[in-house]
Design an enzyme around this catalytic site. Structure first.
Site, short mmCIF file in Angstrom:
data_model
loop_
_atom_site.label_atom_id
_atom_site.label_comp_id
_atom_site.label_asym_id
_atom_site.label_seq_id
_atom_site.Cartn_x
_atom_site.Cartn_y
_atom_site.Cartn_z
N ASP A 9 -12.55 -91.09 -77.55
CA ASP A 9 -12.30 -90.42 -78.83
C ASP A 9 -13.30 -89.28 -78.96
OD1 ASP A 9 -11.78 -89.69 -81.44
OD2 ASP A 9 -12.63 -91.51 -82.33
N GLU A 69 -7.86 -89.36 -77.32
CA GLU A 69 -7.25 -89.08 -78.61
C GLU A 69 -6.66 -87.69 -78.57
OE1 GLU A 69 -8.74 -90.34 -82.69
OE2 GLU A 69 -9.20 -88.20 -82.67
N ASP A 145 -16.37 -94.59 -84.20
CA ASP A 145 -15.91 -93.83 -83.04
C ASP A 145 -15.65 -94.75 -81.85
OD1 ASP A 145 -16.14 -91.07 -84.14
OD2 ASP A 145 -18.25 -91.61 -84.28
#
Length: 162
Positions: A9, A69, A145
């Site tokens: 991410d 992501e 995260d």
């Protein structure tokens, strides 16, 4: 079936990552964390540092597949460009670690939230609670995260091997 998958991410200051491994029954978490980049560093330095840190994680865990992501259109143009540059640094690290480009997928935050919680607009807390339950871990104190990266990895496993 690949035995190791990394979820990433990317962020301009914090990049979450989660490495999951195939077990006899299901998947387990091998590595989980956040790469923190100091805001005081020039943005270009942060890109290089992110690449180097991801390369270290890849060398230590040797994943065969990866999920990142996906940049979503709700961002302003400047933010989208920065995330695109960071994703580029991650893709180069993955390439150099011999993760085949065909074994890399992109998942939106909403797709991961939908799979993990059943709600594409779930909160960070709901995602954390869901991945904690899915992997039978206590992740309530883990940074968002990192749990977001774990949600990406779990969603990718479902989409690849469902």
């Amino acid at each position: 079936m690949p035995s190791t998958i990394i979820g990433i991410d990317p962020g301009t200051l914090n990049t979450g990552y989660a490495v999951i491994v195939a077990k006899q029954r299901g998947w387990g978490v091998q590595d989980l964390g956040v790469i923190r980049l100091r805001a005081s560093l020039a943005y270009e330095q942060r890109i290089v540092l992110l690449h180097d840190k991801i390369a270290e994680i890849l060398a230590a865990n040797r994943p065969q597949r990866a999920v990142l992501e996906k940049v979503f259109h709700g961002l302003n143009a400047a933010s989208a460009i920065k995330l695109g540059e960071l994703r580029g640094a991650v893709l180069v690290a993955l390439h150099r670690a011999n993760v085949e480009m065909g074994n890399i997928t992109n998942i939106t935050p909403a797709q991961a939230k939908q799979y993990i919680t059943g709600n594409g607009r779930a909160s960070k807390l709901q995602v954390s609670q869901a991945v904690s339950s899915l992997f039978n871990l206590r992740l309530t104190d883990a940074p968002a995260d990192a749990t977001d990266a774990l949600a990406l990895a779990a969603t990718a496993v479902n989409s690849w091997f469902g």
